[in-house]
Design a protein around this motif. Structure first.
Motif, PDB file in Angstrom:
ATOM      1  N   ASP A 477       0.840  -1.206   0.000  1.00 22.11           N
ATOM      2  CA  ASP A 477       0.000   0.000   0.000  1.00 22.11           C
ATOM      3  C   ASP A 477       0.871   1.251   0.000  1.00 22.11           C
ATOM      4  OD1 ASP A 477      -2.326  -1.457  -0.041  1.00 22.11           O
ATOM      5  OD2 ASP A 477      -2.606  -1.424   2.139  1.00 22.11           O
ATOM      6  N   ALA A 478       1.992   1.194   0.738  1.00 21.80           N
ATOM      7  CA  ALA A 478       2.919   2.335   0.747  1.00 21.80           C
ATOM      8  C   ALA A 478       3.534   2.528  -0.634  1.00 21.80           C
ATOM      9  CB  ALA A 478       4.013   2.119   1.796  1.00 21.80           C
ATOM     10  N   LEU A 479       3.864   1.426  -1.303  1.00 17.48           N
ATOM     11  CA  LEU A 479       4.416   1.502  -2.659  1.00 17.48           C
ATOM     12  C   LEU A 479       3.421   2.184  -3.602  1.00 17.48           C
ATOM     13  CD1 LEU A 479       6.447   0.755  -4.903  1.00 17.48           C
ATOM     14  CD2 LEU A 479       5.314  -1.479  -5.034  1.00 17.48           C
ATOM     15  N   LYS A 480       2.152   1.825  -3.483  1.00 15.10           N
ATOM     16  CA  LYS A 480       1.119   2.430  -4.328  1.00 15.10           C
ATOM     17  C   LYS A 480       1.051   3.941  -4.114  1.00 15.10           C
ATOM     18  CE  LYS A 480      -1.745  -1.768  -4.327  1.00 15.10           C
ATOM     19  NZ  LYS A 480      -3.026  -2.366  -3.864  1.00 15.10           N
ATOM     20  N   LYS A 481       1.120   4.365  -2.851  1.00 12.29           N
ATOM     21  CA  LYS A 481       1.069   5.799  -2.537  1.00 12.29           C
ATOM     22  C   LYS A 481       2.272   6.530  -3.137  1.00 12.29           C
ATOM     23  CE  LYS A 481      -2.684   5.971   0.040  1.00 12.29           C
ATOM     24  NZ  LYS A 481      -3.874   6.781  -0.351  1.00 12.29           N
ATOM     25  N   ALA A 482       3.445   5.895  -3.066  1.00  7.64           N
ATOM     26  CA  ALA A 482       4.639   6.525  -3.626  1.00  7.64           C
ATOM     27  C   ALA A 482       4.521   6.666  -5.141  1.00  7.64           C
ATOM     28  CB  ALA A 482       5.878   5.709  -3.263  1.00  7.64           C
ATOM     29  N   LEU A 483       4.049   5.624  -5.784  1.00  4.74           N
ATOM     30  CA  LEU A 483       3.894   5.670  -7.244  1.00  4.74           C
ATOM     31  C   LEU A 483       2.889   6.729  -7.676  1.00  4.74           C
ATOM     32  CD1 LEU A 483       3.932   1.834  -7.912  1.00  4.74           C
ATOM     33  CD2 LEU A 483       5.584   3.474  -8.837  1.00  4.74           C
ATOM     34  N   GLU A 484       1.804   6.853  -6.916  1.00  2.00           N
ATOM     35  CA  GLU A 484       0.794   7.866  -7.232  1.00  2.00           C
ATOM     36  C   GLU A 484       1.392   9.270  -7.195  1.00  2.00           C
ATOM     37  OE1 GLU A 484      -2.349   7.323  -4.456  1.00  2.00           O
ATOM     38  OE2 GLU A 484      -2.898   5.335  -5.208  1.00  2.00           O
ATOM     39  N   GLY A 485       2.369   9.476  -6.294  1.00  4.83           N
ATOM     40  CA  GLY A 485       2.980  10.794  -6.172  1.00  4.83           C
ATOM     41  C   GLY A 485       4.098  11.053  -7.163  1.00  4.83           C
ATOM     42  N   LEU A 486       4.537  10.001  -7.875  1.00  3.99           N
ATOM     43  CA  LEU A 486       5.683  10.150  -8.767  1.00  3.99           C
ATOM     44  C   LEU A 486       5.330  10.080 -10.248  1.00  3.99           C
ATOM     45  CD1 LEU A 486       8.194   7.804  -6.874  1.00  3.99           C
ATOM     46  CD2 LEU A 486       8.352  10.295  -6.999  1.00  3.99           C
ATOM     47  N   VAL A 487       4.404   9.205 -10.614  1.00  2.00           N
ATOM     48  CA  VAL A 487       4.109   8.956 -12.030  1.00  2.00           C
ATOM     49  C   VAL A 487       3.078   9.959 -12.548  1.00  2.00           C
ATOM     50  CG1 VAL A 487       3.316   7.255 -13.708  1.00  2.00           C
ATOM     51  CG2 VAL A 487       4.598   6.502 -11.685  1.00  2.00           C
ATOM     52  N   ASP A 488       3.377  10.564 -13.687  1.00  2.00           N
ATOM     53  CA  ASP A 488       2.410  11.460 -14.338  1.00  2.00           C
ATOM     54  C   ASP A 488       2.329  11.114 -15.822  1.00  2.00           C
ATOM     55  OD1 ASP A 488       4.643  12.581 -15.579  1.00  2.00           O
ATOM     56  OD2 ASP A 488       4.792  14.201 -14.109  1.00  2.00           O
ATOM     57  N   ASP A 489       1.663  11.947 -16.583  1.00  2.00           N
ATOM     58  CA  ASP A 489       1.429  11.659 -18.006  1.00  2.00           C
ATOM     59  C   ASP A 489       2.715  11.646 -18.828  1.00  2.00           C
ATOM     60  OD1 ASP A 489      -1.252  11.461 -17.485  1.00  2.00           O
ATOM     61  OD2 ASP A 489      -1.719  13.534 -18.086  1.00  2.00           O
ATOM     62  N   ASP A 490       3.747  12.310 -18.322  1.00  2.00           N
ATOM     63  CA  ASP A 490       5.001  12.371 -19.063  1.00  2.00           C
ATOM     64  C   ASP A 490       5.955  11.229 -18.713  1.00  2.00           C
ATOM     65  OD1 ASP A 490       4.239  14.741 -20.358  1.00  2.00           O
ATOM     66  OD2 ASP A 490       4.916  15.956 -18.649  1.00  2.00           O
ATOM     67  N   SER A 491       5.615  10.440 -17.717  1.00  2.00           N
ATOM     68  CA  SER A 491       6.508   9.364 -17.272  1.00  2.00           C
ATOM     69  C   SER A 491       6.582   8.249 -18.305  1.00  2.00           C
ATOM     70  CB  SER A 491       6.019   8.787 -15.934  1.00  2.00           C
ATOM     71  OG  SER A 491       5.964   9.793 -14.939  1.00  2.00           O
TER      72      SER A 491
END
Length: 540
Positions: A477-491
């Motif tokens: 769940d922590a991994l999911k939260k980190a990814l949500e804060g890092l990945v955007d449309d340009d990733s």
């Protein structure tokens, strides 16, 4: 007394080193962020102990010689930002005392003022509310207070009082300190050293609390030749309010996750006795300190480094290569990732156990190259790498690319082109640092509040570029939260490095989540085997 000579300064150094050693767990515990890297006290203690050891070997009692030897020992033994700044303070002190047989109060005031100036110059962006503030404000007050023919004890007592006062003001200068309710850990370490100096001037002796135990442990170390890292022993009485939360099995498991081996936890009434082996002593102490006040602390280093390797002569006979790359990393998988990307050598280190200046100097000489690029891959190692470069400036061209995370270092390595000129490579590798975002998942070591976010000990924290964005019971769940804060449309690319505590089931769950939710991104998964961080995430 009106002056101090080299013999007295020797005693001050030894007492300061012993007092810092005895108190370094308390300094480690001042870590602001609840991540398992509270090693400021450990770093400063190892740094100053190295300086004191060099002074002990010196035969001269000339004050200038003692100060110079201390400075060199601190320089080569410096670990972490706090250790580097401490070494720079005493580099300034040594410059001021050069050639002096003795020094009076006025000269001591000038020496510590010089120390403050040199330390500030060594830091690219000085931050107030840190060890820099403590030495500057104390030295300014000391310079204003000192008078001709003043007793050294009088001046030093005032100087230490002002250092303490400056330390108490650090939370007013750094909001994060005020929010967590602590003073600056580096400043606290400096105050402990100066207090040791003052005690020596008063004729008091401070003995390292673990001398007898250390001698016995060293005998054990000789028999256990394969053992590495540190042996840590301590005890504590369980606080009344923590008794319900404490279990032997849970506590043992938590220590093993730091990571630690040979963990032995026994209980007699409400007193807990701990013995273990680890490469991260600071965190194992933090774990125990959450349940009670530590006592009878023993830390023995099993890694007495030999800097005169027999292979050195053989290596120097080979022609020097043009350019080599050195990285700092922890975890066999992470090290292999760097070596696969043209890295010539990996210095072991990272969170909780920062390499010393001399470790990096040794690595630079080992690769035998005319030009050496260093990737520190940790914000607490950049200054140490830069100090190593300064040590070698007349010998080897060393360039430090200030990578502060493993993904940044890997991105920089990928940009290295064997056909390109050195300057071009350095520019491309440096530019690559800006193109990658870093996320991390680790466990919290204490209950606290950071930026309004409630942190619970033993829960997993999601960090996005050093900012804690979530604290939850489950690491996926922590991994999911980190990814949500890092990945955007340009990733475009997600690099996931799994730590030593991640199970096969958790790896599969992480892969399935990323492939399902970020299908436009290419996923690169690796078994890093790194301690402390369950997941390291790079997003480009």
């Amino acid at each position: 007394m009106k002056t101090i000579d080299g013999k007295m300064f020797r005693a001050m150094v030894e007492t300061g080193a012993n007092l810092l050693h005895n108190n370094h767990p308390e300094i480690d515990a001042l870590n602001v962020f609840p991540v398992p890297d509270g090693d400021t006290g450990t770093n400063m203690s190892l740094t100053f102990t190295n300086g004191a050891a060099e002074v002990k070997k010196l035969e001269s009692d000339n004050l200038g010689d003692v100060a110079k030897t201390l400075s060199k020992g601190l320089l080569m033994g410096a670990r972490g930002n706090s250790g580097v700044i401490l070494s720079q303070i005493f580099r300034g002190v040594a410059k001021s005392l050069k050639g002096k047989e003795s020094a009076d109060a006025v000269e001591l005031a000038e020496a510590f003022a010089s120390g403050a100036k040199v330390a500030y110059k060594a830091v690219m962006r000085p931050v107030e509310g840190t060890i820099l503030t403590v030495i500057r404000e104390a030295s300014e007050a000391g310079s204003a207070y000192v008078k001709e023919d003043m007793e050294v004890e009088d001046w030093f007592s005032y100087f230490v009082k002002e250092a303490n006062d400056a330390l108490d003001r650090t939370p007013e200068l750094l909001p994060v300190l005020k929010e967590v309710g602590v003073v600056d850990s580096g400043g606290a370490g400096l105050v402990v050293v100066l207090t040791g100096f003052m005690l020596a001037l008063a004729g008091e002796e401070v003995v390292r609390v673990d001398v007898a135990a250390a001698q016995a442990a060293m005998k054990e170390a000789e028999e256990a030749s394969k053992q590495k890292g540190y042996q840590v022993k301590y005890s504590f009485k369980i606080d009344e309010g923590k008794a319900k939360a404490f279990t032997i099995d849970g506590f043992t498991h938590e220590l093993e996750r730091t990571p630690a081996t040979d963990v032995n936890v026994t209980q007699k009434d409400d007193v807990i006795f701990v013995s273990l082996a680890t490469e991260r002593p600071g965190h194992t102490l933090n774990v125990g300190q959450r349940f009670g006040e530590l006592a009878h602390i023993t830390i023995v280093n099993f890694n007495e480094p030999d800097y005169k390797e027999p292979e050195a002569k053989e290596e120097k006979t080979a022609p020097a290569k043009e350019t080599a790359i050195i990285s700092v990393a922890a975890g066999e998988g992470v090290k292999k990732m760097f070596l696969d990307l043209r890295c010539d050598y990996v210095v072991s280190g990272g969170q909780t156990m920062n390499p010393a200046t001399e470790d990096i100097v040794k690595a630079v000489r080992k690769v035998n190259a005319k030009n050496v690029i260093i990737l520190p891959n940790n914000s607490n190692i950049v200054m140490t790498a830069q100090q190593a470069a300064t040590v070698l400036e007349d010998e080897i061209n060393v360039i430090v690319i200030p990578s502060k995370t493993v993904p940044q270092g890997l991105a920089a390595c990928m940009m290295y082109n064997t056909e390109a000129a050195l300057d071009e490579n350095v520019n491309e590798m440096t530019s690559a640092l800006e193109d990658v975002q870093t996320g991390q998942v680790t466990f919290a070591i204490k209950d606290t509040t950071i930026d309004g976010l409630e942190i619970k000990a033993n829960n997993y924290m999601a960090l996005c570029n050093k900012k804690i964005v979530a604290c939850v019971p489950d690491k996926i769940d922590a991994l999911k939260k980190a990814l949500e804060g890092l990945v955007d449309d340009d990733s475009e690319v997600i690099t996931l490095i799994c730590g030593e505590d991640v199970t096969e089931e958790e790896k599969e769950a992480a892969q399935a989540y990323i492939e399902e939710n970020f299908e436009d991104c290419e996923l690169e998964m690796n078994d890093g085997g790194q301690p402390v961080y369950s997941f390291i995430i790079g997003v480009e």
